[in-house]
Design a protein around this motif. Structure first.
Motif, PDB file in Angstrom:
ATOM      1  N   ASP A 400     -53.189  48.661 -31.314  1.00 48.52           N
ATOM      2  CA  ASP A 400     -52.648  47.302 -31.208  1.00 48.52           C
ATOM      3  C   ASP A 400     -53.632  46.253 -31.720  1.00 48.52           C
ATOM      4  OD1 ASP A 400     -50.249  48.136 -29.674  1.00 48.52           O
ATOM      5  OD2 ASP A 400     -51.745  48.679 -28.172  1.00 48.52           O
ATOM      6  N   LYS A 401     -54.924  46.623 -31.716  1.00 49.87           N
ATOM      7  CA  LYS A 401     -55.940  45.623 -32.053  1.00 49.87           C
ATOM      8  C   LYS A 401     -57.168  46.314 -32.648  1.00 49.87           C
ATOM      9  CE  LYS A 401     -58.347  41.710 -29.879  1.00 49.87           C
ATOM     10  NZ  LYS A 401     -57.619  40.641 -30.566  1.00 49.87           N
ATOM     11  N   TYR A 402     -57.827  45.603 -33.582  1.00 51.95           N
ATOM     12  CA  TYR A 402     -59.078  46.075 -34.170  1.00 51.95           C
ATOM     13  C   TYR A 402     -60.180  45.080 -33.801  1.00 51.95           C
ATOM     14  CZ  TYR A 402     -55.681  48.395 -37.247  1.00 51.95           C
ATOM     15  OH  TYR A 402     -54.627  49.120 -37.743  1.00 51.95           O
ATOM     16  N   ILE A 403     -61.362  45.609 -33.457  1.00 53.83           N
ATOM     17  CA  ILE A 403     -62.504  44.738 -33.202  1.00 53.83           C
ATOM     18  C   ILE A 403     -63.701  45.280 -33.983  1.00 53.83           C
ATOM     19  CG2 ILE A 403     -64.034  43.691 -31.495  1.00 53.83           C
ATOM     20  CD1 ILE A 403     -61.927  44.052 -29.390  1.00 53.83           C
ATOM     21  N   ILE A 404     -64.286  44.434 -34.810  1.00 51.40           N
ATOM     22  CA  ILE A 404     -65.482  44.794 -35.564  1.00 51.40           C
ATOM     23  C   ILE A 404     -66.654  44.001 -34.994  1.00 51.40           C
ATOM     24  CG2 ILE A 404     -66.542  44.993 -37.844  1.00 51.40           C
ATOM     25  CD1 ILE A 404     -63.893  46.569 -37.502  1.00 51.40           C
ATOM     26  N   PHE A 405     -67.716  44.724 -34.595  1.00 48.81           N
ATOM     27  CA  PHE A 405     -68.912  44.088 -34.047  1.00 48.81           C
ATOM     28  C   PHE A 405     -70.049  44.168 -35.071  1.00 48.81           C
ATOM     29  CE2 PHE A 405     -66.527  45.664 -30.396  1.00 48.81           C
ATOM     30  CZ  PHE A 405     -66.639  44.654 -29.455  1.00 48.81           C
ATOM     31  N   ALA A 406     -70.848  43.117 -35.149  1.00 51.11           N
ATOM     32  CA  ALA A 406     -72.025  43.126 -36.028  1.00 51.11           C
ATOM     33  C   ALA A 406     -72.967  42.003 -35.595  1.00 51.11           C
ATOM     34  CB  ALA A 406     -71.622  42.938 -37.478  1.00 51.11           C
ATOM     35  N   ARG A 407     -74.223  42.090 -36.038  1.00 47.52           N
ATOM     36  CA  ARG A 407     -75.154  40.994 -35.757  1.00 47.52           C
ATOM     37  C   ARG A 407     -74.673  39.719 -36.452  1.00 47.52           C
ATOM     38  NH1 ARG A 407     -81.334  43.095 -36.334  1.00 47.52           N
ATOM     39  NH2 ARG A 407     -81.756  41.125 -35.295  1.00 47.52           N
ATOM     40  N   SER A 408     -74.243  39.866 -37.696  1.00 47.97           N
ATOM     41  CA  SER A 408     -73.660  38.721 -38.410  1.00 47.97           C
ATOM     42  C   SER A 408     -72.748  39.245 -39.515  1.00 47.97           C
ATOM     43  CB  SER A 408     -74.751  37.827 -39.010  1.00 47.97           C
ATOM     44  OG  SER A 408     -75.456  38.506 -40.039  1.00 47.97           O
ATOM     45  N   PHE A 409     -71.829  38.392 -39.962  1.00 43.88           N
ATOM     46  CA  PHE A 409     -70.864  38.777 -40.998  1.00 43.88           C
ATOM     47  C   PHE A 409     -71.088  37.946 -42.260  1.00 43.88           C
ATOM     48  CE2 PHE A 409     -68.521  39.842 -37.034  1.00 43.88           C
ATOM     49  CZ  PHE A 409     -68.323  41.204 -37.282  1.00 43.88           C
ATOM     50  N   SER A 410     -70.690  38.524 -43.380  1.00 45.63           N
ATOM     51  CA  SER A 410     -70.839  37.835 -44.664  1.00 45.63           C
ATOM     52  C   SER A 410     -69.767  36.774 -44.866  1.00 45.63           C
ATOM     53  CB  SER A 410     -70.792  38.848 -45.817  1.00 45.63           C
ATOM     54  OG  SER A 410     -69.574  39.580 -45.782  1.00 45.63           O
ATOM     55  N   ASN A 411     -68.657  36.872 -44.119  1.00 42.72           N
ATOM     56  CA  ASN A 411     -67.622  35.832 -44.185  1.00 42.72           C
ATOM     57  C   ASN A 411     -66.853  35.800 -42.871  1.00 42.72           C
ATOM     58  OD1 ASN A 411     -65.038  37.512 -44.372  1.00 42.72           O
ATOM     59  ND2 ASN A 411     -66.213  38.356 -46.084  1.00 42.72           N
ATOM     60  N   ASN A 412     -66.100  34.758 -42.664  1.00 41.92           N
ATOM     61  CA  ASN A 412     -65.367  34.558 -41.408  1.00 41.92           C
ATOM     62  C   ASN A 412     -63.855  34.598 -41.624  1.00 41.92           C
ATOM     63  OD1 ASN A 412     -67.691  34.127 -39.743  1.00 41.92           O
ATOM     64  ND2 ASN A 412     -67.899  32.108 -40.706  1.00 41.92           N
ATOM     65  N   GLU A 413     -63.415  35.470 -42.474  1.00 39.31           N
ATOM     66  CA  GLU A 413     -61.989  35.565 -42.797  1.00 39.31           C
ATOM     67  C   GLU A 413     -61.162  35.927 -41.560  1.00 39.31           C
ATOM     68  OE1 GLU A 413     -59.148  38.036 -45.938  1.00 39.31           O
ATOM     69  OE2 GLU A 413     -61.311  37.894 -46.259  1.00 39.31           O
ATOM     70  N   LYS A 414     -60.022  35.293 -41.395  1.00 38.27           N
ATOM     71  CA  LYS A 414     -59.124  35.558 -40.277  1.00 38.27           C
ATOM     72  C   LYS A 414     -58.097  36.611 -40.685  1.00 38.27           C
ATOM     73  CE  LYS A 414     -60.736  32.167 -37.639  1.00 38.27           C
ATOM     74  NZ  LYS A 414     -61.408  32.393 -36.341  1.00 38.27           N
ATOM     75  N   ILE A 415     -57.925  37.616 -39.843  1.00 40.97           N
ATOM     76  CA  ILE A 415     -56.970  38.684 -40.124  1.00 40.97           C
ATOM     77  C   ILE A 415     -56.183  38.977 -38.849  1.00 40.97           C
ATOM     78  CG2 ILE A 415     -56.691  41.107 -40.788  1.00 40.97           C
ATOM     79  CD1 ILE A 415     -59.181  40.850 -42.488  1.00 40.97           C
ATOM     80  N   ASP A 416     -54.865  39.063 -38.973  1.00 43.33           N
ATOM     81  CA  ASP A 416     -54.027  39.369 -37.818  1.00 43.33           C
ATOM     82  C   ASP A 416     -54.436  40.713 -37.211  1.00 43.33           C
ATOM     83  OD1 ASP A 416     -52.602  37.070 -38.161  1.00 43.33           O
ATOM     84  OD2 ASP A 416     -50.943  38.016 -39.266  1.00 43.33           O
ATOM     85  N   LYS A 417     -54.369  40.778 -35.886  1.00 45.27           N
ATOM     86  CA  LYS A 417     -54.672  41.996 -35.114  1.00 45.27           C
ATOM     87  C   LYS A 417     -56.150  42.401 -35.158  1.00 45.27           C
ATOM     88  CE  LYS A 417     -51.891  45.495 -35.168  1.00 45.27           C
ATOM     89  NZ  LYS A 417     -51.054  46.621 -35.653  1.00 45.27           N
ATOM     90  N   ALA A 418     -56.986  41.610 -35.868  1.00 43.89           N
ATOM     91  CA  ALA A 418     -58.410  41.949 -35.977  1.00 43.89           C
ATOM     92  C   ALA A 418     -59.268  40.829 -35.403  1.00 43.89           C
ATOM     93  CB  ALA A 418     -58.801  42.220 -37.410  1.00 43.89           C
TER      94      ALA A 418
END
Length: 432
Positions: A400-418
């Motif tokens: 139903d849902k995806y979660i990606i964890f990291a110290r930092s991301f290269s971009n802040n793109e919004k994605i449904d269910k993520a």
């Protein structure tokens, strides 16, 4: 920075329960157990700090009857004239609060002591106001003392198994989120280790390792000897697991023990240093189970201390920040799982794998959540998400849902269910 002793973080429930038991008008037999360094003694001493008619006795490897009487005499001088006999002494101390710490030492000294205490409870104490508290760090011995085969079975009125603090409890130590993660990788949630650490962590740990009397060097030997007489095989098993030898066959090949190694693994499981991990969607009997070290300090010790003991003795070893950051990848996964459990109604959480496909987190509950954890900077979340979706497709798992964890991301793109969780989000959750 020096930490304040925060031993009672997340112990309020246990403390309140103990105080209610100690104030009860009835007899109480309270069993408190858990691994060494977890804070059992401090907990009971805090609960009884305003109790005048209490005796605290720390058992040793021998002459406990004589030593117990001597400790009691300092509080109640009249006991000097009482016969040196457990039943006579307890009869004199009736209606008092009697605390015996490291009770397993008394069991090792006298195998009949549990039967003796059973007679004392049945014939002397059960109709009194006495509060008898038995503490122990040997999980195996204390659980045997609680089992249905034990003479004390059915006599206890309460038992508490004291466990580690959660990562989120480290917020009370006034740490930055980055320092909290580094320190958690070393100390886990064990109060003794947490209260030893200073910040900045890398400075402290490398200074500590240069001390000739550092507690770190022989701490694992100290802990294992409390459970096992011969610790060499257990150390090699833990070392093998720390190196990624996770299956029964891999461990046996590495350790080179004659015969079955399963009994060693079961004993390490029982004292909660290791556990057998299975894919989340499978049952405990899954043939794809593998062994992991549960405790952060043990993992740290076998990763950094055990292979480098000679250099440490010479004062020539320092922990490399890059290597420690690689190690923190596993620690970060634990933190991410705690984050999900804290935010969502989760019934089961862990890894999912099949052959060469592995997913860091799969959580089952009100909703099914899949996640990946990257203890790295500038992670491309869209790429990680795409890889995760592909792995789930191969495993025929829908979520139903995806979660990606990291110290930092290269971009802040919004994605449904993520959801993309970086260190800023972790910090906000940590201090909430």
């Amino acid at each position: 920075m020096i930490f304040v002793n925060m031993i009672f973080i997340d112990r309020e429930r246990e403390l309140e329960s103990l105080r209610q038991r100690l104030n009860s008008p009835n007899f109480e037999l309270i069993i408190i157990y858990g691994r060494r360094r977890i804070g059992k003694t401090t907990l009971i001493l805090k609960a009884t700090e305003n109790t005048e008619n209490s005796i605290y006795y720390l058992a040793t490897e021998g002459n406990n009857l004589q030593k117990f009487k001597e400790i009691s005499r300092k509080k109640f001088p009249e006991i000097e004239y009482i016969k040196e006999d457990w039943e006579a002494l307890f009869n004199f101390l009736k209606d008092k609060v009697i605390i015996i710490d490291e009770f397993p030492y008394m069991i090792e000294e006298d195998k009949t002591i549990i039967s003796t205490f059973q007679r004392i409870v049945d014939n002397i104490l059960k109709n009194s106001k006495t509060k008898l508290v038995l503490l122990g760090s040997s999980i195996s011995i204390m659980e045997n003392a609680l089992s249905y085969k034990s003479p004390l079975y059915g006599r206890r009125t309460a038992s508490m198994k004291i466990k580690e603090l959660k990562f989120k409890d480290l917020k009370y130590y006034n740490l930055s989120i980055e320092e909290a993660i580094k320190i958690y990788g070393f100390a886990g949630g064990v109060p003794f280790y947490l209260n030893k650490v200073r910040t900045p962590f890398y400075n402290w740990i490398n200074e500590e390792l240069k001390k000739p009397d550092s507690f770190i060097k022989d701490e694992i030997d100290f802990l294992l000897r409390y459970e096992f007489k011969d610790i060499s095989t257990y150390k090699e098993i833990l070392f093998a697991i720390s190196l990624g030898k996770n299956t029964l066959g891999e461990i046996k090949d590495f350790v080179k023990v004659k015969g079955d190694i399963s009994s060693y693994l079961k004993k390490l499981e029982r004292i909660e240093l290791i556990s057998r991990e299975v894919p989340v969607t499978e049952g405990i009997r899954s043939k794809r189970g593998r062994y992991i070290i549960v405790d952060n300090f043990t993992n740290f010790w076998f990763r950094f201390i055990y292979p480098n003991l000679s250099l440490i003795e010479e004062g020539k070893y320092e922990i490399d920040e890059k290597e420690y950051n690689e190690y923190l990848g596993l620690v970060f996964e634990k933190i991410c799982r705690e984050y999900i459990k804290d935010k969502y109604n989760v019934k089961k959480i862990g890894k999912q794998w099949w052959k060469d496909i592995e997913i860091d987190i799969l959580a089952l509950g009100d909703m099914k959540i899949a996640g990946e954890c990257k203890w790295s900077e500038n992670v491309n979340p869209v790429k990680i998400l795409s890889n995760l979706e592909e792995k789930l497709k191969k495993l025929d798992i829908s979520v139903d849902k995806y979660i990606i964890f990291a110290r930092s991301f290269s971009n802040n793109e919004k994605i449904d269910k993520a959801e993309f969780i970086d260190i800023k989000n972790i910090r906000k959750w940590f201090f909430s």
